[in-house]
Design an enzyme around this catalytic site. Structure first.
Site, PDB file in Angstrom:
ATOM      1  N   GLU A 212       1.349   0.056  -6.080  1.00 42.92           N
ATOM      2  CA  GLU A 212       0.790  -1.291  -5.989  1.00 42.92           C
ATOM      3  C   GLU A 212       1.000  -2.078  -7.283  1.00 42.92           C
ATOM      4  OE1 GLU A 212      -0.225  -2.971  -3.504  1.00 42.92           O
ATOM      5  OE2 GLU A 212      -0.024  -1.323  -2.085  1.00 42.92           O
TER       6      GLU A 212
ATOM      7  N   THR B  11       7.460  -7.944  -7.640  1.00 43.14           N
ATOM      8  CA  THR B  11       8.725  -7.208  -7.630  1.00 43.14           C
ATOM      9  C   THR B  11       9.046  -6.781  -6.199  1.00 43.14           C
ATOM     10  OG1 THR B  11       8.159  -6.347  -9.826  1.00 43.14           O
ATOM     11  CG2 THR B  11      10.014  -5.326  -8.703  1.00 43.14           C
TER      12      THR B  11
ATOM     13  N   GLY C 161      10.372  -5.414 -15.625  1.00 43.64           N
ATOM     14  CA  GLY C 161       9.764  -6.624 -16.154  1.00 43.64           C
ATOM     15  C   GLY C 161       8.250  -6.571 -16.138  1.00 43.64           C
TER      16      GLY C 161
ATOM     17  N   TYR D 120      -6.947  -7.778  -6.217  1.00 44.46           N
ATOM     18  CA  TYR D 120      -5.951  -7.327  -5.250  1.00 44.46           C
ATOM     19  C   TYR D 120      -5.703  -5.820  -5.387  1.00 44.46           C
ATOM     20  CZ  TYR D 120      -1.710  -5.952  -3.045  1.00 44.46           C
ATOM     21  OH  TYR D 120      -0.819  -5.240  -2.286  1.00 44.46           O
TER      22      TYR D 120
ATOM     23  N   ASP E   2      -2.639 -10.671  -1.071  1.00 42.40           N
ATOM     24  CA  ASP E   2      -1.493 -11.024  -1.910  1.00 42.40           C
ATOM     25  C   ASP E   2      -0.773 -12.199  -1.252  1.00 42.40           C
ATOM     26  OD1 ASP E   2      -0.217  -9.909   0.273  1.00 42.40           O
ATOM     27  OD2 ASP E   2       0.987  -8.483  -0.887  1.00 42.40           O
TER      28      ASP E   2
END
Length: 376
Positions: free
Chosen positions: A40, A46, A84, A123, A141
């Site tokens: 998660e 991503t 990232g 979340y 989300d």
């Protein structure tokens, strides 16, 4: 059809579709709350296809909470290299250390306890509690907000906190008793595969018949979201310094706090911070960059000279867009002691230094990182 009937139809049809169509994803093969937690965190901002090899490699390197808690940070960041948003990895490790210390390495099944961990927001807490522990918790989300906005024709701005709270209440009401794990994954799956941001595949949607947004012809217009500010452009001059034998390149470590904290990079400086103009010709940039690096290495008693431009690169963060002008510089002698934060690194050593993706690309182009080591 009243609202309650619409909700019941949605939940029944969605679950039936999901159990037939769900993708075989590596984190779905595990019931380990730690593995679900890792997935998660990786999946935030991503794509699934990008995450899959990273997830499998990460849980192989760090199969338990304790393994992640005890690992050196550089090793964790290296495993994350290319994904990232590196604060996710640092926060995940910090939270793993909390779990190891406070809960004996067992991910707590209390939402309150789990939410108190470093980097765990609403979340992530909802996703882990529902997927791993089958607790009736919403996990809202972007996929979920898009699906609910369209199905119920909600024309509120999803960028506002009040709309998110509305979505959380609505998702909670939709979760059938004892089905939280499958249901929350199902609604995310629908948003990822069918109810996509552009050109939604309405004709194959399991809840198409009762979708209020489609029936009103608004499926393309929903959800409503205020546009974020575009990233601020920054212009930077970047130094590519290779040792005389051609085997090593000069790297610099970033500060322990802030953007890309603690990672390694090619030395570079922002034009504005140095008082330069992006309109400067290449020769002037090379001279100025050589002078700047000489100042950075002033205690090393080295001479720095420009050796010509080496190309350009761009990289976009959420709030900044880097425009890099790469210049080769030569240092003599190249065996002088370097100040803290600077290091000569050879090709083999690159595997031990976590690098932001923009510098991976530049170093790969120069042959200092091979394709196998460059990440996904």
């Amino acid at each position: 059809m009243d609202n309650q009937e619409a909700k019941q139809y949605f939940s029944i049809e969605l679950l039936e579709w999901y159990r037939k169509q769900k993708r075989d994803l590596p984190w779905r093969r595990s019931r380990d709350p730690y593995h679900i937690w890792v997935s998660e965190v990786m999946l935030q901002q991503t794509r699934v296809e990008t995450v899959k090899p990273y997830f499998e490699r990460f849980v192989t390197l760090f199969p338990t909470v304790e393994a992640l808690a005890e690992a050196p940070e550089d090793v964790v960041l290296k495993a994350w290299e290319g994904l990232g948003y590196y604060s996710r990895a640092r926060n995940l490790q910090a939270a793993a250390r909390e779990v190891a210390e406070k809960y004996g390495g067992k991910v707590p099944d209390s939402k309150e306890q789990f939410s108190s961990l470093k980097g765990v927001g609403p979340y992530t807490a909802g996703a882990v509690m529902s997927i791993a522990f089958n607790q009736r918790e919403p996990a809202v989300d972007g996929n979920v907000m898009r699906v609910l906005s369209r199905y119920f024709c909600i024309e509120e701005d999803v960028a506002k906190g009040g709309t998110r709270a509305l979505m959380e209440r609505l998702q909670y009401e939709l979760i059938p008793d004892g089905e939280a794990s499958d249901f929350n994954q199902a609604i995310m799956e629908l948003g990822a595969l069918v109810c996509t941001p552009k050109s939604p595949h309405c004709l194959v949607c399991p809840v198409m018949a009762k979708c209020a947004g489609r029936l009103e012809g608004k499926e393309e217009a929903l959800p409503i979201k205020t546009k974020a500010k575009p990233p601020r452009p920054e212009y930077r001059a970047c130094a590519l310094v290779v040792s005389g034998d051609g085997r090593r390149v000069l790297l610099r470590r970033r500060p322990a706090q802030g953007l890309l904290a603690g990672m390694w990079e090619l030395p570079h400086v922002e034009f504005a911070a140095a008082g330069w103009s992006p309109a400067m010709p290449d020769a002037a940039v090379g001279d100025a960059l050589a002078g700047w690096l000489a100042g950075e290495l002033s205690g090393s008693r080295v001479a720095v000279a420009p050796a010509g431009p080496a190309g350009e690169a761009e990289h976009t963060f959420s709030h900044i867009h880097w425009n890099l002008r790469l210049h080769r510089l030569a240092i003599a002698p190249d065996d002088a002691a370097l100040p803290d934060g600077y290091r000569w690194v050879d090709r083999d050593g690159m595997a031990l230094h976590p690098l932001p993706n923009v510098f991976v690309r530049l170093l790969r182009a120069e042959g200092f990182i091979d394709d196998a080591r460059a990440g996904a």
